[in-house]
Design an enzyme around this catalytic site. Sequence first.
Site, PDB file in Angstrom:
ATOM      1  N   LYS A 113      12.994  80.646  -9.881  1.00 12.33           N
ATOM      2  CA  LYS A 113      12.617  81.184 -11.226  1.00 12.33           C
ATOM      3  C   LYS A 113      13.738  80.997 -12.114  1.00 12.33           C
ATOM      4  O   LYS A 113      15.069  81.178 -12.017  1.00 12.33           O
ATOM      5  CB  LYS A 113      12.658  82.655 -11.193  1.00 12.33           C
ATOM      6  CG  LYS A 113      11.405  83.534 -10.418  1.00 12.33           C
ATOM      7  CD  LYS A 113      11.716  84.961 -10.181  1.00 12.33           C
ATOM      8  CE  LYS A 113      10.958  85.600 -11.241  1.00 12.33           C
ATOM      9  NZ  LYS A 113      10.892  86.936 -11.094  1.00 12.33           N
TER      10      LYS A 113
HETATM   11  C1  E4P Z   1       8.497  89.447 -12.441  1.00 14.17           C
HETATM   12  O1  E4P Z   1       8.639  88.330 -11.708  1.00 14.17           O
HETATM   13  C2  E4P Z   1       9.428  90.449 -12.623  1.00 14.17           C
HETATM   14  O2  E4P Z   1      10.116  90.542 -11.575  1.00 14.17           O
HETATM   15  C3  E4P Z   1       8.986  91.916 -13.099  1.00 14.17           C
HETATM   16  O3  E4P Z   1       7.751  91.847 -13.179  1.00 14.17           O
HETATM   17  C4  E4P Z   1       9.578  92.524 -14.272  1.00 14.17           C
HETATM   18  O4  E4P Z   1       9.043  93.778 -14.435  1.00 14.17           O
HETATM   19  P1  E4P Z   1       9.697  94.972 -15.323  1.00 14.17           P
HETATM   20  O5  E4P Z   1       9.435  94.556 -16.586  1.00 14.17           O
HETATM   21  O6  E4P Z   1       9.077  96.148 -14.766  1.00 14.17           O
HETATM   22  O7  E4P Z   1      11.225  94.973 -14.953  1.00 14.17           O
END
Ligand code: E4P
Length: 294
Positions: A113
């Site tokens: 990522k």
């Molecule tokens: C995606 O890869 C993220 O880990 C995640 O969906 C973030 O979500 P949040 O906005 O609830 O922290």
Amino acid sequence: MLTNRPKTKILVDGGDPDETLRVKKLLGLVDGQTTNPSLIAKNPEIQQRIASGHSLTSQEEKDEYRKIVQAISPIVGDAGVSIEVFADLDTTAEEMFSQGEEMFAWIPNAYIKYPCTHEGLRAAEMSVRQRVRVNMTLCFSQEQAGAVYAATKGSKEPVYVSPFVGRLDDRGEDGIDVVKNIKTMYRNGDGHVHVLGASIRHLDHLLSSFALDVELATVPAKVLEKWATSKFPMPAKDFTYKAVGANGQVLKPIPYKELDLNRPWQSFDIRHELTSKGIQKFVADYRSTLKRSA
Ligand code: E4P
């Protein structure tokens, strides 16, 4: 158990192998997993170490992260495990890529990522050339997704882009619109980028992601548990999403833009306040696990 699975691949959004296992027992399958620095900071073992006053150096934090993804890796299916590089607003593409290459070797089914920033996109460009699979995170706009497409064109592996629905909702904008707009824009493309619905906060987000035919959705365990206890509802043919926020307020629509995917990626306007804020929050959560240690 899920008997009639959706076309959309289901990923667990978390940082705890036991939780992933629990969800797998409940659903009968888990296609993949996404992690991020905030979720890793919440991992029960890391929390326990901190609570017992154990010091975590950045090397130890990295070792813990590796142990966690190595435990999750064999539990999940072919959507893999997304591992996030540690990046602040000044981290260069070269620094991100070097971490990405190392993390990619941790497990056989890794996706790395990188944030949807200029440096993150440069790191993605380098990665796909080396066949390091990528998941472009903290995506909040159609332009960012356009740049992801253009920067990774020619990738031999599927590339993921993660539009964050809930965080747009949090500021009164309809996050599902961004997912819809990206899916529409990609109809003019070659299919190398898969849309991964992220920051899914409730069942309607999930059903609407299914209705939009996103390739993947990453979902917190508690939303998947709610889906299971509701007997795995699927969107009906005439499903319409009610764009309302947590307090019942109507969310502001985000209009579709005509964007040419064949433009150089550098020409897309990729700035978004929530991307910078998201990076800062990840850095703060990561550092908090180091700082609180004695
Ligand atoms: C995606 O890869 C993220 O880990 C995640 O969906 C973030 O979500 P949040 O906005 O609830 O922290």
